[in-house]
Design a protein around this motif. Structure first.
Motif, PDB file in Angstrom:
ATOM      1  N   HIS A   1      11.663  -6.863   8.309  1.00  0.00           N
ATOM      2  CA  HIS A   1      11.537  -6.393   9.684  1.00  0.00           C
ATOM      3  C   HIS A   1      10.100  -5.966  10.013  1.00  0.00           C
ATOM      4  O   HIS A   1       9.818  -4.782  10.217  1.00  0.00           O
ATOM      5  N   PRO A   2       9.182  -6.925  10.084  1.00  0.00           N
ATOM      6  CA  PRO A   2       7.797  -6.585  10.455  1.00  0.00           C
ATOM      7  C   PRO A   2       7.759  -5.942  11.832  1.00  0.00           C
ATOM      8  O   PRO A   2       8.426  -6.392  12.763  1.00  0.00           O
ATOM      9  N   MET A   3       6.962  -4.880  11.961  1.00  0.00           N
ATOM     10  CA  MET A   3       6.967  -4.062  13.166  1.00  0.00           C
ATOM     11  C   MET A   3       5.622  -4.061  13.880  1.00  0.00           C
ATOM     12  O   MET A   3       5.555  -4.018  15.110  1.00  0.00           O
ATOM     13  N   ALA A   4       4.526  -4.065  13.138  1.00  0.00           N
ATOM     14  CA  ALA A   4       3.195  -4.028  13.745  1.00  0.00           C
ATOM     15  C   ALA A   4       2.236  -4.785  12.843  1.00  0.00           C
ATOM     16  O   ALA A   4       2.405  -4.812  11.624  1.00  0.00           O
TER      17      ALA A   4
ATOM     18  N   LEU B   1       0.816  -1.215   0.000  1.00  0.00           N
ATOM     19  CA  LEU B   1       0.000   0.000   0.000  1.00  0.00           C
ATOM     20  C   LEU B   1       0.849   1.263   0.000  1.00  0.00           C
ATOM     21  O   LEU B   1       0.471   2.271  -0.595  1.00  0.00           O
ATOM     22  N   ALA B   2       1.978   1.242   0.698  1.00  0.00           N
ATOM     23  CA  ALA B   2       2.847   2.424   0.780  1.00  0.00           C
ATOM     24  C   ALA B   2       4.270   1.947   1.016  1.00  0.00           C
ATOM     25  O   ALA B   2       4.493   0.923   1.672  1.00  0.00           O
TER      26      ALA B   2
ATOM     27  N   MET C   1      -5.325  -8.683   6.956  1.00  0.00           N
ATOM     28  CA  MET C   1      -4.256  -8.421   7.909  1.00  0.00           C
ATOM     29  C   MET C   1      -3.390  -7.292   7.369  1.00  0.00           C
ATOM     30  O   MET C   1      -2.946  -7.336   6.220  1.00  0.00           O
ATOM     31  N   TYR C   2      -3.146  -6.274   8.195  1.00  0.00           N
ATOM     32  CA  TYR C   2      -2.302  -5.153   7.814  1.00  0.00           C
ATOM     33  C   TYR C   2      -0.988  -5.250   8.583  1.00  0.00           C
ATOM     34  O   TYR C   2      -0.987  -5.471   9.805  1.00  0.00           O
ATOM     35  N   VAL C   3       0.117  -5.072   7.863  1.00  0.00           N
ATOM     36  CA  VAL C   3       1.442  -5.232   8.461  1.00  0.00           C
ATOM     37  C   VAL C   3       2.305  -4.029   8.093  1.00  0.00           C
ATOM     38  O   VAL C   3       2.359  -3.622   6.926  1.00  0.00           O
ATOM     39  N   LEU C   4       2.973  -3.466   9.098  1.00  0.00           N
ATOM     40  CA  LEU C   4       3.999  -2.455   8.866  1.00  0.00           C
ATOM     41  C   LEU C   4       5.353  -3.144   8.840  1.00  0.00           C
ATOM     42  O   LEU C   4       5.670  -3.929   9.738  1.00  0.00           O
TER      43      LEU C   4
ATOM     44  N   ASP D   1      14.332   2.074   2.107  1.00  0.00           N
ATOM     45  CA  ASP D   1      13.637   1.854   0.841  1.00  0.00           C
ATOM     46  C   ASP D   1      12.719   0.644   0.899  1.00  0.00           C
ATOM     47  O   ASP D   1      11.729   0.569   0.169  1.00  0.00           O
ATOM     48  N   ASP D   2      13.053  -0.327   1.766  1.00  0.00           N
ATOM     49  CA  ASP D   2      12.246  -1.540   1.840  1.00  0.00           C
ATOM     50  C   ASP D   2      11.205  -1.483   2.959  1.00  0.00           C
ATOM     51  O   ASP D   2      10.573  -2.493   3.268  1.00  0.00           O
ATOM     52  N   SER D   3      11.011  -0.319   3.577  1.00  0.00           N
ATOM     53  CA  SER D   3       9.935  -0.192   4.570  1.00  0.00           C
ATOM     54  C   SER D   3       8.617  -0.020   3.834  1.00  0.00           C
ATOM     55  O   SER D   3       8.566   0.593   2.764  1.00  0.00           O
ATOM     56  N   LYS D   4       7.537  -0.544   4.420  1.00  0.00           N
ATOM     57  CA  LYS D   4       6.277  -0.484   3.689  1.00  0.00           C
ATOM     58  C   LYS D   4       5.087  -0.798   4.592  1.00  0.00           C
ATOM     59  O   LYS D   4       5.244  -1.390   5.679  1.00  0.00           O
ATOM     60  N   LEU D   5       3.936  -0.410   4.141  1.00  0.00           N
ATOM     61  CA  LEU D   5       2.654  -0.825   4.701  1.00  0.00           C
ATOM     62  C   LEU D   5       2.049  -1.804   3.719  1.00  0.00           C
ATOM     63  O   LEU D   5       1.919  -1.492   2.522  1.00  0.00           O
TER      64      LEU D   5
END
Length: 931
Positions: free
Chosen positions: A453-456, A57-58, A465-468, A479-483
């Motif tokens: 690195h899943p955070m939440a 998503l982001a 299921m939504y994952v940060l 660059d690889d962080s995402k929602l």
């Protein structure tokens, strides 16, 4: 594999033979994750991984920490530095709702500043949000006050009313020394609000119990916080917010209201860093993941090695920190002033006599962790695996009845299961429990999907299921962080699209045959194909409605071909292939002159030739300078360390060769703390290389630090231990890092000689890998293209397990013998080695064992065939006879097959036969030697 953990017995071997077809399917997968046979039998088709679709998503978020899901798939999420952001699914946009001024630094008594874990830490919606529009934030406010605060704001229709701020709770902290904040929020069925808080203590003076009672050392003493009944840190707090912005204390917390030297808000205490939280509204059970300390091993006089934990509180309690860890393993009371150890703390009657304690002296009995694990493989929970780092996180406990009206609920199979995840090791597991919340088992969720690195993690009302995902680097925008949103498809599934082209680059005119081969629909419905091909300049824009179009490009440029596939249910998926027209890729070839092209001999040189041609640039050695051809030759101890050459014609980020150390860094968690050229939480590789470039002792000292962990050289941040690495692997990592600052050697010539020299006196002979690459000059504005070639020379003595599995073969590691073996399970089983040069070879020797006891070995012969299991027979061994011994006392023997002269390259098949075969395995194979 599952059967590696079981005792050897006749019953075990019989079960193994029955289960082998199932075990083989998983054993030859790349991840080699342990097999849960019960899961395979129970899941059915409704939990196939292909039913779960991970939608991004982001991306490129700046330290995302927590999220709250609104109706309609909107997501509020927070970033540590203070941003509150909204993802809008209708517009597919991310906007900044507000920025909260937060503190993200610590300042010690000498005035030195350092990055903290503080900031904007937690977010949750009020249970009656759609009536009152309240959201709650927990954060470290900017300013001089050393505290974190729980606040309430009005948020509605994309706007945060900053003037509506109410401070419900102040949590006093110290801002001298990092770390441990907690900060997550959740609600129970009675609208009580739960908040996790970290112990706010530095772990950097010890990897064991941080209980330093010396004057001025309060930041290093977790007894002041986690073990202090009169302090809100190192706790899970439970309050009931009121409409006026205050709160009341619900009945049933750990200490009755009015108890001297206690805080009534405390529900759970004795926590180090509870960084995630979930409250089951049906039972009231509280679930969390807790990040543990850093000791790599047990210490006499100090206490146990480190453990991370997943915990469940079915009622209020004390969970042990800093006196106990894991399953209530006790630390020694240690006198930091004298350096002497005292007795172990008593789990039944913990006593806090620290001068920094303001609460009760005697604490409640400690509670054991629900799941605990350290760096290495866990005996109690083997499916958690092993790794250099640990970071336990807890997700939601799934209740199917909460999602009866959801558009895409998860399957009933997950009802009553807890989703847990690992921030460092990048996986999600599912915990099964009985009706009373007792542990039953673990299984991997989406084992072939990548999480950075899943955070939440939360479920939305839509059932998704939504994952940060935080990304690999600490304290930075990644660059690889995402929602992401994980959607479950219960009925028809989206088609899976595969695209390819016979040419992705070439000179004009360029005719490209596109293919959709491999595209499939899991539900076998009819598919419609639509190719949209556009140029980067926008001049070319055409659509094709056939599955495999052929297109001729007459003008130079970069083109994107997007294939959209629609199934009979209207579900769509797409994939893209890029074509560069106007520049022919270079041709790079490696050849061995006057020698075998598959095998090498230690100490015996071989001659190689690298040939490079490029239609536009010319020929290497003439128009192309040999200095522009990158050639590297490396000895690698293991074929698994070989990086394959790039498959696409693109300029590589690093075309200067590779080493085993570089590959090992990529296979472990090093990138979580280090980057090549910039500091993350640890120093850059360039900085390390510069520091130690003239220190010859570093080559022997640093591998031990990688394995055992350590602190003090680059500041007081502890480096995680990596006990899963061998000494040899750690040495390879050090060798690679320290080579960065050294002057680069002169380029290898196009025609040269190389003599393989093996480490460890020739033990564990590895492979010699020749890499060659060339990046052309581009042509008339068309991008430069790179081509790489690779040639692998194997030792003449190889492990049988390195062969390609084909039929009736089981790879097995025998703990007692410390050997990898191949079990030949039946008559006419076979495996093969691909693309071998048999020139100059006249025999093949096999190291075998045929224990009749337990394995029921029948013996047999080994036949050698070319190119298929029924191809030309070029040799076979004498009869291998079984003996009456067992696995542990049978001896290996060598059997040799003479082979006929065989020119050219061939796939070589080894076929295992037994005349008069009725049942049972044939024998065990260890090594294959070509002579």
């Amino acid at each position: 594999m599952l059967y590696q953990r079981l005792p050897l017995s006749k019953l075990f071997l019989r079960c193994l033979l029955l289960l082998m077809p199932i075990l083989l399917i998983a054993a030859f997968k790349k991840d080699l994750h342990p097999i849960n046979i019960t899961t395979i039998l129970q899941n059915g088709l409704d939990t196939e991984e292909n039913r779960f679709n991970k939608v991004v998503l982001a991306e490129r978020l700046d330290e995302p920490l927590d999220l709250a899901i609104l109706k309609g798939g909107k997501v509020l999420f927070i970033e540590r530095k203070g941003n509150i952001k909204l993802y809008d699914p209708a517009a597919k946009t991310v906007s900044v709702v507000a920025t909260i001024p937060v503190s993200t630094k610590y300042t010690d008594k000498q005035g030195k500043k350092s990055e903290a874990e503080d900031g904007l830490l937690g977010i949750t919606l009020d249970p009656k949000y759609y009536v009152n529009h309240w959201i709650y934030l927990y954060y470290s406010p900017a300013g001089d006050a050393s505290e974190n605060i729980l606040t309430r704001y009005v948020y509605w229709q994309g706007k945060l009313n900053l003037s509506s701020k109410k401070i419900l709770l102040h949590v006093g902290t110290q801002r001298e020394q990092c770390c441990h904040t907690g900060g997550k929020l959740d609600w129970d069925a009675q609208d009580n609000l739960y908040l996790t808080t970290g112990d706010n203590s530095s772990p950097r003076s010890t990897v064991y119990s941080p209980s330093d009672e010396r004057p001025g050392r309060s930041p290093w003493d977790a007894q002041k916080s986690a073990a202090n009944t009169n302090d809100l840190r190192g706790k899970i707090l439970r309050i009931h917010p009121e409409a006026d912005g205050t709160y009341i204390i619900p009945d049933g917390n750990l200490f009755p209201k009015g108890t001297p030297k206690t805080r009534p808000e405390i529900y759970v205490m004795g926590l180090r860093n509870p960084y995630t939280l979930f409250v089951d509204k049906h039972t009231g059970y509280v679930y969390w993941g807790e990040v543990g300390p850093d000791a790599a091993k047990d210490s006499i006089g100090r206490g146990p090695m480190s453990y991370d934990e997943w915990n469940i509180a079915k009622k209020p309690g004390f969970f042990g920190w800093p006196y106990f860890v894991g399953n209530s393993q006790a630390y020694n009371k240690f006198d930091f002033a004298t350096g002497t150890s005292g007795p172990l703390w008593n789990p039944n009657k913990p006593i806090n006599t620290s001068p920094n304690n303001t609460g009760l002296t005697e604490l409640p009995p400690t509670q054991s962790a629900f799941i605990w694990y350290s760096y290495g493989a866990s005996k109690e929970f083997p499916l958690l695996g092993a790794g250099g780092g640990r970071c336990a996180m807890g997700g939601p406990f799934y209740r199917a009845e909460d999602y009866k009206t959801a558009a895409r609920p998860f399957p009933q199979y997950y009802d009553g299961k807890w989703f847990i995840f690992e921030w460092i090791r990048d996986w999600i597991e599912v915990v099964s429990m009985d009706k009373d919340g007792n542990y039953k088992g673990l299984e991997r969720f989406m084992p072939h999907s990548q999480f950075s690195h899943p955070m939440a993690m939360r479920f939305g009302s839509d059932g998704d299921m939504y994952v940060l995902e935080y990304g690999q680097g600490w304290f930075m925008q990644n660059d690889d962080s995402k929602l992401v949103r994980i959607e479950y498809t219960a009925g028809s599934r989206k088609p899976v699209v595969a695209v390819a082209a016979d040419k992705t680059a070439g000179s004009l005119p360029l005719t490209v045959n596109f293919t959709s081969a491999g595209t499939m629909d899991y539900d076998n419905s009819q598919l419609a194909y639509r190719w949209k091909v556009t140029s980067a300049s926008g001049v070319y824009n055409k659509t094709f409605t056939v599955a495999n179009p052929s297109i001729t490009f007459g003008k130079p440029g970069t083109y994107n071909a997007v294939l959209m596939v629609t199934n009979a249910k209207g579900l769509k998926s797409n994939a893209t292939v890029q074509v560069i027209a106007g520049n022919e890729p270079p041709q790079v070839n490696i050849d061995i002159v006057k020698g075998n092209k598959s095998f090498y001999l230690p100490g015996k040189p071989f001659n190689y030739v690298v040939k490079v041609t490029d239609k536009e640039d010319g020929v290497a050695g003439k128009n192309i300078s040999a200095r522009n051809v990158n050639i590297s030759i490396d000895y690698l101890k293991d074929l698994s360390l070989v990086e394959p050459p790039l498959r696409s014609h693109r300029p590589p980020k690093d075309a200067t060769g590779f080493s085993a150390g570089k590959v090992l860094i990529g296979q472990n968690d090093c990138k979580s703390c280090h980057a090549p050229e910039k500091k993350i939480i640890g120093p850059s590789y360039v900085s390390i290389s510069q520091k130690y470039k003239n220190d010859l002792k570093a080559y022997t000292r640093l591998p031990n630090k990688i394995i055992n962990g350590g602190t003090g050289v680059w500041g007081d941040i502890a480096m995680a231990a990596h006990p899963q690495l061998s000494k040899a692997d750690a040495q390879e990592i050090v060798k690679y890092i320290l080579s960065i600052a050294k002057p680069k050697p002169a380029p290898l010539p196009l025609i040269g000689s190389y003599t393989p020299k093996l480490p460890d006196s020739g033990k564990n002979a590895g492979v010699v890998v020749i890499n060659a690459s060339y990046t052309d000059k581009g042509f008339k504005g068309v991008p430069r293209l790179n081509t790489q070639a690779q040639l692998i020379l194997m030792p003449s003595n190889i492990k049988a397990g390195s062969a390609k599995a084909s039929k009736g073969i089981s790879k097995f590691f025998m703990p007692g013998l410390n050997k990898e073996m191949v079990i030949v399970m039946a008559n006419n089983s076979n495996f093969y080695l691909n693309n071998l040069d048999l020139n100059g070879l006249d025999s093949v020797t096999f190291n075998v064992m045929a224990p009749r006891e337990q394995l029921y070995a029948q013996g047999g012969r080994i036949e050698i065939h070319l190119d298929s299991a029924t191809g030309t027979l070029i040799g076979k061994t004498p009869e291998i006879l079984p003996d009456n011994s067992s696995f542990t006392n049978s001896v290996t023997v060598d059997v040799t097959a003479k082979i006929e002269p065989t020119p050219g390259m061939h796939d070589v098949y080894f076929v295992f036969t037994k005349d008069g075969y009725k049942y049972g395995a044939l024998f065990i194979l260890f090594n294959i030697s070509f002579k």
